[in-house]
Design an enzyme around this catalytic site. Structure first.
Site, short mmCIF file in Angstrom:
data_model
loop_
_atom_site.label_atom_id
_atom_site.label_comp_id
_atom_site.label_asym_id
_atom_site.label_seq_id
_atom_site.Cartn_x
_atom_site.Cartn_y
_atom_site.Cartn_z
N GLY A 16 44.72 30.11 36.85
CA GLY A 16 44.97 31.50 36.49
C GLY A 16 45.33 32.44 37.64
N GLY A 17 45.84 31.89 38.72
CA GLY A 17 46.25 32.75 39.85
C GLY A 17 47.26 33.82 39.42
N ASP A 36 49.30 24.82 30.22
CA ASP A 36 49.08 23.84 31.28
C ASP A 36 48.60 22.54 30.64
OD1 ASP A 36 48.66 24.28 34.63
OD2 ASP A 36 47.95 22.41 33.74
N ILE A 59 54.79 21.13 28.73
CA ILE A 59 55.82 22.17 28.57
C ILE A 59 57.14 21.56 28.09
CG2 ILE A 59 57.26 23.73 30.01
CD1 ILE A 59 54.51 24.55 31.36
N SER A 78 54.72 28.89 37.78
CA SER A 78 54.56 28.22 39.08
C SER A 78 54.64 26.72 38.84
CB SER A 78 53.26 28.62 39.76
OG SER A 78 52.20 28.63 38.85
N CYS A 81 55.08 21.62 42.61
CA CYS A 81 55.83 21.76 43.86
C CYS A 81 56.05 20.44 44.59
CB CYS A 81 55.11 22.76 44.77
SG CYS A 81 53.37 22.44 44.91
N SER A 327 46.91 26.32 43.68
CA SER A 327 47.07 27.69 43.19
C SER A 327 47.87 28.55 44.19
CB SER A 327 45.68 28.29 42.89
OG SER A 327 45.83 29.49 42.20
#
Ligand SMILES: C[S@@+](CC[C@H](N)C(=O)[O-])C[C@H]1O[C@@H](n2cnc3c(N)ncnc32)[C@H](O)[C@@H]1O
Length: 349
Positions: A16-17, A36, A59, A78, A81, A327
């Protein structure tokens, strides 16, 4: 005129950042759906945001019709990465972990009600990826203007390095209140006052008081010191910098985050000299420095998570570091939201 809160869709919501950044930005908005796939991240998210609808879904499976009916005004994302990092082999759009993001871009192209505002966060390296080029092509087709940034929390007065890529986009006719560039900005645009702090706060502002036994539990074990002392990043309470905390912090040493010297009377250079003179056979001199890991609460503080953020008691400390490592810095995103993405958002000329 009364406005109803903006409807926000939070993709890759983790712990939840982005949600905290939105709250701290003061933008009148409400997260109407968060997505998520990770069960432990979702467990933490739910316990901190019990009223937010959170979907435990891949997703890749979200359809255009489903997203359309949510009528999101703002998309916060986000995406994973690893496809853009050195350790992740930089497989970029060929990495399966990028599929869901490519899918979201496809959904965005097809949406009738497109979000007016978009924020994307990723690692440094994303800006030179094929995925980024595809993202820009989609944004241009959908008639967004955008600005990319590469920023780290130290630029905002927080003693933690975490260089990250951010993209902010507004749907035409919304405009940014500065001239955009096609290269990532590494500082905030001129005329945005009071954002970059000239002086960085010392780490002692983020270090929590703890008992000796709590401190003992966080000490770097002697066998780890013996083996990895020379690659540890050691910081003191008055340091104004510590390394980026990654998801492997606490159980893997190299490049995962700094450790704190608790014995401030100990002389670091002398301790290292002794260790090296002894042929690295004994870590005794280093043990005396009482080098410890930052607690997960301290890492959360450095990421600017608010004091009310809590991990449920059944989340292990390894999981906590892992989730925090994935996060983001809440303060940096919050500034980007309230000073740039939503600054003058009503101006259309
Ligand atoms: C970089 S982290 C985002 C962290 C988040 N912003 C936070 O504050 O914790 C990426 C997140 O994407 C989630 N994720 C990765 N692939 C996904 C997919 N296909 N569908 C849904 N979630 C996914 C992961 O579980 C992870 O929590």
């Amino acid at each position: 005129m009364e406005h109803s809160p903006l409807r926000v869709l939070e993709f890759y919501s983790g712990i939840g950042g982005l949600h905290y950044a939105l709250m701290s930005s003061g933008v009148e908005a409400s997260v109407v759906a968060a997505f998520d796939i990770n069960t432990s991240a979702n467990h933490v998210y739910r316990s901190n945001f019990p009223r937010t609808p959170l979907c435990q879904r891949n997703i890749c499976g979200l359809t255009v019709e489903y997203i359309e009916q949510l009528r999101g005004d703002v998309f916060l994302m986000s995406p994973p990465c690893q496809p853009f990092t050195r350790q992740g082999n930089k497989a970029d759009d060929k990495d399966n972990r990028t599929n869901s993001f490519l899918h979201l871009l496809d959904v965005l192209l097809k949406l009738v009600h497109k979000p007016g505002h978009v924020l994307i966060e990723n690692v440094q390296g994303f800006e030179v990826s094929a995925t980024r080029d595809h993202l820009i092509t989609v944004l241009m087709k959908c008639r967004y203007t955008y600005q990319e940034f590469l920023l780290t929390p130290t630029q905002f007065g927080i003693p933690n390095s975490r260089m990250r890529y951010y993209l902010l986009a507004k749907l035409t006719p919304l405009k940014f209140h500065f001239t955009t560039t096609d290269k990532p900005m590494t500082i905030l645009p001129d005329g945005i006052d009071g954002i970059t702090e000239p002086c960085v706060a010392p780490l002692c502002n983020f270090i929590q008081p703890m008992s000796c036994s709590e401190e003992d539990k966080l000490l770097v074990p002697p066998e780890v010191l013996l083996r990895y002392a020379s690659i540890l990043d050691i910081v003191q309470e008055d340091s104004t910098q510590c390394c980026c905390f990654t998801k492997a912090y606490g159980h893997y040493v190299e490049g995962t985050g700094s450790v704190l010297q608790c014995n401030s009377d100990g002389n670091l250079e002398e301790a290292f000299r002794e260790y090296l003179l002894g042929g690295k056979k004994s870590a005794d001199s280093l043990v005396k420095l009482r080098l410890r890991y930052f607690s997960s609460a301290e890492v959360a503080g450095l990421l600017w998570f608010p004091a009310q953020f809590q991990f449920p008691c059944n989340v292990t400390s390894k999981q906590q570091y892992r989730l925090l490592g994935n996060s983001l810095n809440v303060h940096v995103v919050s500034v980007l939201l309230y000073r740039i993405l939503f600054n003058d958002c009503d101006k259309t000329t």
